[in-house]
Design a protein around this motif. Structure first.
Motif, PDB file in Angstrom:
ATOM      1  N   ALA A  98       0.905  -0.915   0.007  1.00 14.23           N
ATOM      2  CA  ALA A  98       0.068  -0.211  -0.071  1.00 14.23           C
ATOM      3  C   ALA A  98       0.870   1.347   0.129  1.00 14.23           C
ATOM      4  CB  ALA A  98      -1.066  -0.048   1.225  1.00 14.23           C
ATOM      5  N   LEU A  99       1.942   1.262   0.178  1.00 15.24           N
ATOM      6  CA  LEU A  99       3.028   2.231   0.494  1.00 15.24           C
ATOM      7  C   LEU A  99       3.898   2.509  -0.962  1.00 15.24           C
ATOM      8  CD1 LEU A  99       4.498   1.636   4.194  1.00 15.24           C
ATOM      9  CD2 LEU A  99       2.705   3.482   3.366  1.00 15.24           C
ATOM     10  N   LEU A 100       3.585   1.520  -1.783  1.00 12.92           N
ATOM     11  CA  LEU A 100       4.322   1.477  -3.055  1.00 12.92           C
ATOM     12  C   LEU A 100       3.406   1.792  -4.290  1.00 12.92           C
ATOM     13  CD1 LEU A 100       6.462  -1.715  -2.491  1.00 12.92           C
ATOM     14  CD2 LEU A 100       7.183   0.646  -1.906  1.00 12.92           C
ATOM     15  N   ARG A 101       4.177   2.635  -4.973  1.00 12.10           N
ATOM     16  CA  ARG A 101       3.489   2.621  -6.557  1.00 12.10           C
ATOM     17  C   ARG A 101       3.537   1.502  -7.233  1.00 12.10           C
ATOM     18  NH1 ARG A 101       6.183   8.071  -8.572  1.00 12.10           N
ATOM     19  NH2 ARG A 101       7.983   6.739  -7.801  1.00 12.10           N
ATOM     20  N   GLU A 102       2.732   1.274  -8.180  1.00 15.20           N
ATOM     21  CA  GLU A 102       2.873  -0.114  -9.237  1.00 15.20           C
ATOM     22  C   GLU A 102       4.266  -0.177  -9.815  1.00 15.20           C
ATOM     23  OE1 GLU A 102       1.369  -3.712  -9.931  1.00 15.20           O
ATOM     24  OE2 GLU A 102       0.408  -1.950  -8.816  1.00 15.20           O
ATOM     25  N   THR A 103       4.638   1.057 -10.397  1.00 16.38           N
ATOM     26  CA  THR A 103       6.040   0.979 -10.978  1.00 16.38           C
ATOM     27  C   THR A 103       7.098   0.701 -10.137  1.00 16.38           C
ATOM     28  OG1 THR A 103       5.904   3.448 -10.725  1.00 16.38           O
ATOM     29  CG2 THR A 103       5.180   2.816 -12.829  1.00 16.38           C
ATOM     30  N   GLU A 104       6.840   1.161  -8.795  1.00 18.27           N
ATOM     31  CA  GLU A 104       8.077   0.896  -7.963  1.00 18.27           C
ATOM     32  C   GLU A 104       7.926  -0.961  -7.581  1.00 18.27           C
ATOM     33  OE1 GLU A 104       9.035   3.761  -4.535  1.00 18.27           O
ATOM     34  OE2 GLU A 104       6.793   3.551  -4.757  1.00 18.27           O
ATOM     35  N   ILE A 105       6.866  -1.410  -7.302  1.00 14.15           N
ATOM     36  CA  ILE A 105       6.705  -2.812  -7.050  1.00 14.15           C
ATOM     37  C   ILE A 105       7.239  -3.696  -8.263  1.00 14.15           C
ATOM     38  CG2 ILE A 105       5.280  -4.762  -7.165  1.00 14.15           C
ATOM     39  CD1 ILE A 105       3.047  -2.862  -5.518  1.00 14.15           C
ATOM     40  N   HIS A 106       7.064  -3.240  -9.612  1.00 15.33           N
ATOM     41  CA  HIS A 106       7.601  -3.898 -10.887  1.00 15.33           C
ATOM     42  C   HIS A 106       9.109  -3.657 -10.677  1.00 15.33           C
ATOM     43  CE1 HIS A 106       3.994  -5.380 -12.738  1.00 15.33           C
ATOM     44  NE2 HIS A 106       3.723  -3.899 -12.808  1.00 15.33           N
ATOM     45  N   LEU A 107       9.671  -2.621 -10.382  1.00 17.32           N
ATOM     46  CA  LEU A 107      11.017  -2.079 -10.260  1.00 17.32           C
ATOM     47  C   LEU A 107      11.721  -3.125  -9.425  1.00 17.32           C
ATOM     48  CD1 LEU A 107      13.726  -0.725 -11.389  1.00 17.32           C
ATOM     49  CD2 LEU A 107      12.989   1.080  -9.970  1.00 17.32           C
ATOM     50  N   LEU A 108      11.062  -3.122  -7.947  1.00 15.79           N
ATOM     51  CA  LEU A 108      11.828  -3.991  -7.073  1.00 15.79           C
ATOM     52  C   LEU A 108      11.694  -5.407  -7.325  1.00 15.79           C
ATOM     53  CD1 LEU A 108      10.365  -1.791  -4.020  1.00 15.79           C
ATOM     54  CD2 LEU A 108      12.701  -2.277  -4.610  1.00 15.79           C
ATOM     55  N   LYS A 109      10.673  -5.956  -8.146  1.00 17.75           N
ATOM     56  CA  LYS A 109      10.757  -7.271  -8.395  1.00 17.75           C
ATOM     57  C   LYS A 109      11.797  -7.580  -9.260  1.00 17.75           C
ATOM     58  CE  LYS A 109       5.795  -8.448  -7.330  1.00 17.75           C
ATOM     59  NZ  LYS A 109       4.675  -8.872  -8.154  1.00 17.75           N
ATOM     60  N   SER A 110      12.090  -6.662 -10.234  1.00 15.87           N
ATOM     61  CA  SER A 110      13.130  -6.911 -11.231  1.00 15.87           C
ATOM     62  C   SER A 110      14.385  -6.956 -10.821  1.00 15.87           C
ATOM     63  CB  SER A 110      12.958  -5.986 -12.264  1.00 15.87           C
ATOM     64  OG  SER A 110      13.313  -4.865 -11.957  1.00 15.87           O
ATOM     65  N   LEU A 111      14.852  -6.057  -9.651  1.00 15.39           N
ATOM     66  CA  LEU A 111      16.163  -5.830  -9.023  1.00 15.39           C
ATOM     67  C   LEU A 111      16.022  -7.189  -8.022  1.00 15.39           C
ATOM     68  CD1 LEU A 111      16.102  -2.138  -8.175  1.00 15.39           C
ATOM     69  CD2 LEU A 111      17.506  -3.308  -9.826  1.00 15.39           C
ATOM     70  N   PHE A 112      15.272  -7.660  -7.407  1.00 14.18           N
ATOM     71  CA  PHE A 112      15.288  -8.976  -6.449  1.00 14.18           C
ATOM     72  C   PHE A 112      14.574 -10.002  -7.003  1.00 14.18           C
ATOM     73  CE2 PHE A 112      16.307  -4.888  -4.311  1.00 14.18           C
ATOM     74  CZ  PHE A 112      17.553  -5.273  -3.743  1.00 14.18           C
ATOM     75  N   PRO A 113      14.645 -10.569  -8.108  1.00 10.35           N
ATOM     76  CA  PRO A 113      13.769 -11.663  -8.494  1.00 10.35           C
ATOM     77  C   PRO A 113      13.912 -13.051  -7.858  1.00 10.35           C
ATOM     78  CG  PRO A 113      15.764 -11.590 -10.026  1.00 10.35           C
ATOM     79  CD  PRO A 113      15.808 -10.454  -9.109  1.00 10.35           C
ATOM     80  N   GLU A 114      12.659 -13.491  -7.407  1.00  5.71           N
ATOM     81  CA  GLU A 114      12.654 -14.728  -6.687  1.00  5.71           C
ATOM     82  C   GLU A 114      12.576 -16.089  -7.955  1.00  5.71           C
ATOM     83  OE1 GLU A 114      11.211 -16.756  -2.985  1.00  5.71           O
ATOM     84  OE2 GLU A 114      10.328 -14.954  -3.484  1.00  5.71           O
ATOM     85  N   ASN A 115      13.883 -16.771  -7.628  1.00  5.34           N
ATOM     86  CA  ASN A 115      13.907 -17.686  -8.619  1.00  5.34           C
ATOM     87  C   ASN A 115      13.118 -18.942  -8.344  1.00  5.34           C
ATOM     88  OD1 ASN A 115      16.008 -16.187 -10.152  1.00  5.34           O
ATOM     89  ND2 ASN A 115      17.372 -16.342  -8.608  1.00  5.34           N
ATOM     90  N   GLU A 116      12.198 -19.300  -9.223  1.00  5.82           N
ATOM     91  CA  GLU A 116      11.166 -20.452  -8.810  1.00  5.82           C
ATOM     92  C   GLU A 116      11.981 -21.540  -9.249  1.00  5.82           C
ATOM     93  OE1 GLU A 116       7.548 -19.648 -10.542  1.00  5.82           O
ATOM     94  OE2 GLU A 116       7.008 -17.830  -9.248  1.00  5.82           O
ATOM     95  N   TYR A 117      13.096 -21.557 -10.383  1.00  6.41           N
ATOM     96  CA  TYR A 117      13.703 -22.496 -10.946  1.00  6.41           C
ATOM     97  C   TYR A 117      15.194 -22.660 -10.205  1.00  6.41           C
ATOM     98  CZ  TYR A 117      10.935 -23.339 -15.191  1.00  6.41           C
ATOM     99  OH  TYR A 117       9.887 -23.676 -15.923  1.00  6.41           O
ATOM    100  N   PHE A 118      15.614 -23.825 -10.246  1.00  8.65           N
ATOM    101  CA  PHE A 118      16.780 -24.145  -9.516  1.00  8.65           C
ATOM    102  C   PHE A 118      17.741 -24.140 -10.853  1.00  8.65           C
ATOM    103  CE2 PHE A 118      20.360 -27.354  -9.200  1.00  8.65           C
ATOM    104  CZ  PHE A 118      21.301 -26.534  -8.324  1.00  8.65           C
TER     105      PHE A 118
END
Length: 284
Positions: free
Chosen positions: A39-59
């Motif tokens: 709620a404290l983040l803009r949608e663009t911030e969320i996308h940017l942070l996800k790209s900077l810190f991706p959660e790897n579902e694949y080994f």
């Protein structure tokens, strides 16, 4: 970006061992999670942070894919040459023939140095520079053909060729940000590179912060039809004939719409400067 930098930028964030709730953004870093209230983040911030810190579902086996460790963990890579990274997002049908798709990729790209998925739908191709490298139009045709053959839908960002040195992981991170930010606004192009989005990407913040631009945008009423015309003109570099074909609109009808818009706004979409301004207004 380090966890210390994250704390400086987002002092309300928390470091914890487990992910946060669905209302929180959980960023994996150093074996823990930095958790922020969405709620404290803009949608663009969320996308940017996800790209900077991706959660790897694949080994990803780094013995087989040393480029993964080099790009994501800065593991040293003993390699010389100039390379580009093609990032892709792949929407798959339920019965997707993934191994066949991967085999096709390896056969199509003779200069491929590495290739891996980093999540269910996201991956990267690392291609070494050779004189016969594929140009943007050729790559677009390749991915469209693969999509037709495998009933998939691919969006790809074609990175620039850079030397494989200590700077490449940081350059890749920036290209990740560009891809994540511009994949939706690009509209109408499934395969793109930096020149396609550089104007929008590097001016959108200034446009959003300008009181003149914001006031002008409120005064300028752009119907959905004229927005489609602006986007089509932009894609076709202002060419009227190509734009009318794109829109399935008679050339004379398009001329009439453009003249009407000029009378109402004083902006001529036949002039590149006015077209650029209107394009930035509707994509900011």
């Amino acid at each position: 970006m380090t966890i210390e930098e994250l704390i400086t930028l987002y002092p309300n964030g928390k470091i914890q061992q487990a992910k946060g709730t669905n209302n929180a953004l959980s960023l994996p870093i150093d074996g823990k999670y930095f958790v922020l209230d969405k709620a404290l983040l803009r949608e663009t911030e969320i996308h940017l942070l996800k790209s900077l810190f991706p959660e790897n579902e694949y080994f990803v086996d780094q013995n087989k894919h040393p480029w993964f460790g080099y790009l994501f963990d800065r593991t040293p890579l003993n390699i010389e040459g100039t390379f580009r990274i093609i990032q892709f997002q792949l929407k798959k049908p339920k019965a997707f023939l993934q191994s066949e798709w991967e085999t096709s990729i390896e056969e199509i790209f003779p200069n491929l140095d590495d290739f891996f998925f980093i999540s269910e739908n996201d991956g990267a191709l690392i291609e070494k520079y050779e004189k016969n490298y594929y140009k943007l139009e050729e790559l677009q045709s390749i991915f469209l053909t693969l999509d037709a053959d495998f009933d998939s839908s691919t969006t790809a960002f074609i990175g620039n060729f850079f030397p494989a040195n200590e700077h490449l992981p940081a350059l890749f991170k920036e290209e990740q940000q560009i891809f994540q930010t511009e994949a939706d606004p690009i509209r109408g192009k499934s395969t793109f590179s930096l020149p396609d989005v550089v104007l929008h990407y590097f001016t959108k913040d200034a446009m959003n912060q300008s009181q003149i631009v914001q006031t002008f945008a409120k005064q300028l009423v752009l119907t959905s039809e004229i927005q489609q015309i602006i986007l089509a003109l932009w894609r076709n570099q202002g060419n009227i004939s190509s734009t009318s074909k794109d829109l399935y609109m008679h050339r004379n009808t398009l001329h009439y719409r453009l003249e009407k818009f000029y009378e109402q706004t004083g902006l001529s979409l036949k002039r590149m400067d006015d077209l650029v301004f209107c394009y930035l207004l509707i994509t900011k």
